[in-house]
Design an enzyme around this catalytic site. Structure first.
Site, mmCIF file in Angstrom:
data_model
loop_
_atom_site.group_PDB
_atom_site.id
_atom_site.type_symbol
_atom_site.label_atom_id
_atom_site.label_comp_id
_atom_site.label_asym_id
_atom_site.label_seq_id
_atom_site.Cartn_x
_atom_site.Cartn_y
_atom_site.Cartn_z
ATOM 1 N N HIS A 1 33.730 37.871 47.888
ATOM 2 C CA HIS A 1 34.817 37.349 47.058
ATOM 3 C C HIS A 1 36.163 37.773 47.629
ATOM 4 O O HIS A 1 36.378 38.949 47.887
ATOM 5 C CB HIS A 1 34.697 37.868 45.616
ATOM 6 C CG HIS A 1 33.729 37.071 44.790
ATOM 7 N ND1 HIS A 1 33.795 37.018 43.424
ATOM 8 C CD2 HIS A 1 32.689 36.280 45.143
ATOM 9 C CE1 HIS A 1 32.843 36.240 42.950
ATOM 10 N NE2 HIS A 1 32.142 35.778 43.992
ATOM 11 N N TYR B 1 38.860 38.675 34.439
ATOM 12 C CA TYR B 1 39.036 39.752 33.459
ATOM 13 C C TYR B 1 40.098 39.273 32.459
ATOM 14 O O TYR B 1 41.180 38.864 32.877
ATOM 15 C CB TYR B 1 39.585 41.025 34.115
ATOM 16 C CG TYR B 1 38.670 41.748 35.073
ATOM 17 C CD1 TYR B 1 38.507 41.326 36.392
ATOM 18 C CD2 TYR B 1 37.977 42.890 34.669
ATOM 19 C CE1 TYR B 1 37.687 42.016 37.284
ATOM 20 C CE2 TYR B 1 37.156 43.588 35.557
ATOM 21 C CZ TYR B 1 37.022 43.142 36.858
ATOM 22 O OH TYR B 1 36.199 43.829 37.724
ATOM 23 N N PRO C 1 33.508 50.711 33.331
ATOM 24 C CA PRO C 1 33.176 49.701 34.359
ATOM 25 C C PRO C 1 34.314 48.710 34.659
ATOM 26 O O PRO C 1 34.189 47.888 35.549
ATOM 27 C CB PRO C 1 31.970 48.991 33.772
ATOM 28 C CG PRO C 1 31.928 49.326 32.337
ATOM 29 C CD PRO C 1 32.632 50.610 32.164
#
Ligand code: FAS
Ligand code: PHB
Length: 390
Positions: free
Chosen positions: A72, A201, A293
């Site tokens: 990515h 996100y 995380p």
């Protein structure tokens, strides 16, 4: 039994260390309290830094990762109405991340151990490190009702946050730093195509959401939930509906939904133990530290710990020098704290905390607006996300 290095824990830390030491001609035994299937059943990390990719390549277990992993070049973030793609590759002079699940990493490491009939004892009970404050440490364990003892030169505690290694260190010899967040991540795995070719996100008024993946046909999603959430309160349809709200209209329009094949809630915590070495016992991976995380650092920090620790042990056996072992804790902690900072910053930026308040909400939005307007801020995020140097 006698070995050179006894490793407690057959997660990614323990198996990567065992593989690297074997390739250097160092004899080790791995003791794991669970079955191999149980270890593989835990769905965890999904994003590998270049440093981890390089370590797996050095360990000779990278073939499937290069074939099936997804490199990515960028990652997407949104807070309120501000959306931003962070051009990881462009901002870091060509560095990228690899999307390849921890389950696959662990399977590749397990297969390499099986192929060489390595000494990995699964379902080892009552593993106990002994005399690690002397030059003749030992580890005892029980298997099928029989107690075994292993004499060794070093014990490496790769047994995670709830392991026995850190718990065996005298309280006055260790300092623990911890921040517990009042939130958890509810994660699902589903055989549906990812909503976007890169991760997203999102900090929405309802809370955080993350769109990730394991392949072009297997998606991994998370939503923030209160830490005491009952997972049964979240049937699949409710999760998909909430993901559509939190990830925004474009994602909602493209989102393929389907049944979850795994669903779990992980609590969020920042934790570091100092030091990471106690005589002949060293801690590595989650046994020594935990990150929320949000920064995709957990598994990747294990990689740098094992980089320092394997080099230290190879130096000891090759050059009879304790220099690397003596320097391990300080070297590892220097990188650990920088990853702790980044993971904490990403967590504070992207979640709606119960006690956030109007000012902190403004700080989140302003932090995101600054990120959107500053090349320097984006370079900083990008260099941390792809991984700081070992
Ligand atoms: P692990 O915990 O993976 O492995 C430790 C091993 O030691 C386990 O197999 C355990 O059974 C064994 N063990 C424990 N006690 C023992 C004993 N007394 N005797 C023998 N063996 C013992 N990281 C990310 O980057 N992204 C994520 O999304 C992410 N999600 C996570 C979700 C959850 C629920 C958890 C717990 C962690 C998550 N992490 C994530 C972090 C995770 O990936 C860890 O960083 C990674 O598993 C670290 O690997 P190890 O250090 O090997 O520890
Ligand atoms: C995942 O794919 O599981 C994942 C990716 C990025 C994160 C956390 C988890 O920050």
């Amino acid at each position: 039994m006698r070995t050179q290095v006894a490793i407690i824990g057959a997660g990614p830390s323990g198996l990567l260390l065992s593989q690297l030491l074997h390739l250097a001609g160092i004899d080790c035994v791995v003791l794991e309290r669970r079955s191999a299937d149980y270890v593989l059943s835990r769905i965890r990390a999904g994003v590998l830094e270049q440093g981890m990719v390089d370590m797996l390549d050095k360990a000779g277990v990278s073939e499937r990762m290069f074939k099936e992993g997804l490199p990515h070049d960028g990652v997407n973030m949104s807070v309120g109405d501000t959306r931003l793609r962070i051009d990881l590759k462009g901002l870091t002079g060509g560095k990228t991340v690899m999307v390849y699940g921890q389950t696959e990493v662990t399977k590749d490491l397990m297969d390499a151990h099986t192929a060489r009939d390595a000494k990995v004892v699964y379902e080892a009970e009552d593993v106990t490190p002994i005399d690690f404050d002397t030059d003749t440490p030992r580890v005892t364990y029980k298997k099928d009702g029989v107690t075994h003892e292993i004499a060794c030169d070093f014990i490496c505690g790769c047994d995670g946050y709830h392991g026995v290694s850190r718990a065996s260190v005298p309280q006055d010899a260790i300092t623990e730093f911890e921040k517990v967040y009042p939130i958890g991540w509810l994660g699902i795995l589903s055989y549906v195509k990812p909503v976007n070719h890169e991760l997203i996100y999102a900090n929405h008024d309802n809370g955080f959401a993350l769109a990730s993946m394991r392949s072009h046909t297997l998606s991994r999603y998370y939503i923030q939930v209160p830490v005491d959430t009952d997972i049964n309160a979240w049937p699949d349809d409710a999760i998909w509906d909430e993901l559509k709200i939190r990830l925004g209209e474009e994602a909602a329009a493209n989102m393929e939904t389907g049944p979850s094949i795994e669903k779990s809630i992980a609590p969020l915590r920042s934790f570091v133990a100092e030091p990471l070495r106690f005589g002949r016992l060293m801690l590595a991976g989650d046994a020594g530290h935990i990150v929320p995380p949000t920064g995709a650092k957990g598994l990747n920090l294990a990689a740098s710990d094992i980089y320092y620790l394997s080099n230290a042990l190879i130096e000891f056996y090759g050059e009879k020098s304790m220099a690397g072992v003596d320097a391990y804790s300080q070297k590892a902690l220097a990188r650990i704290w920088k990853a702790e900072r980044f993971s904490w910053w990403m967590t504070m930026l992207l979640h709606k905390f119960p006690d956030l308040g109007a000012f902190n909400a403004k700080m989140q939005q302003t932090d995101m607006d600054y990120l959107a307007s500053s090349h320097a801020a984006q370079v900083s995020l990008a260099e941390n996300y792809v991984g700081l140097p070992f």
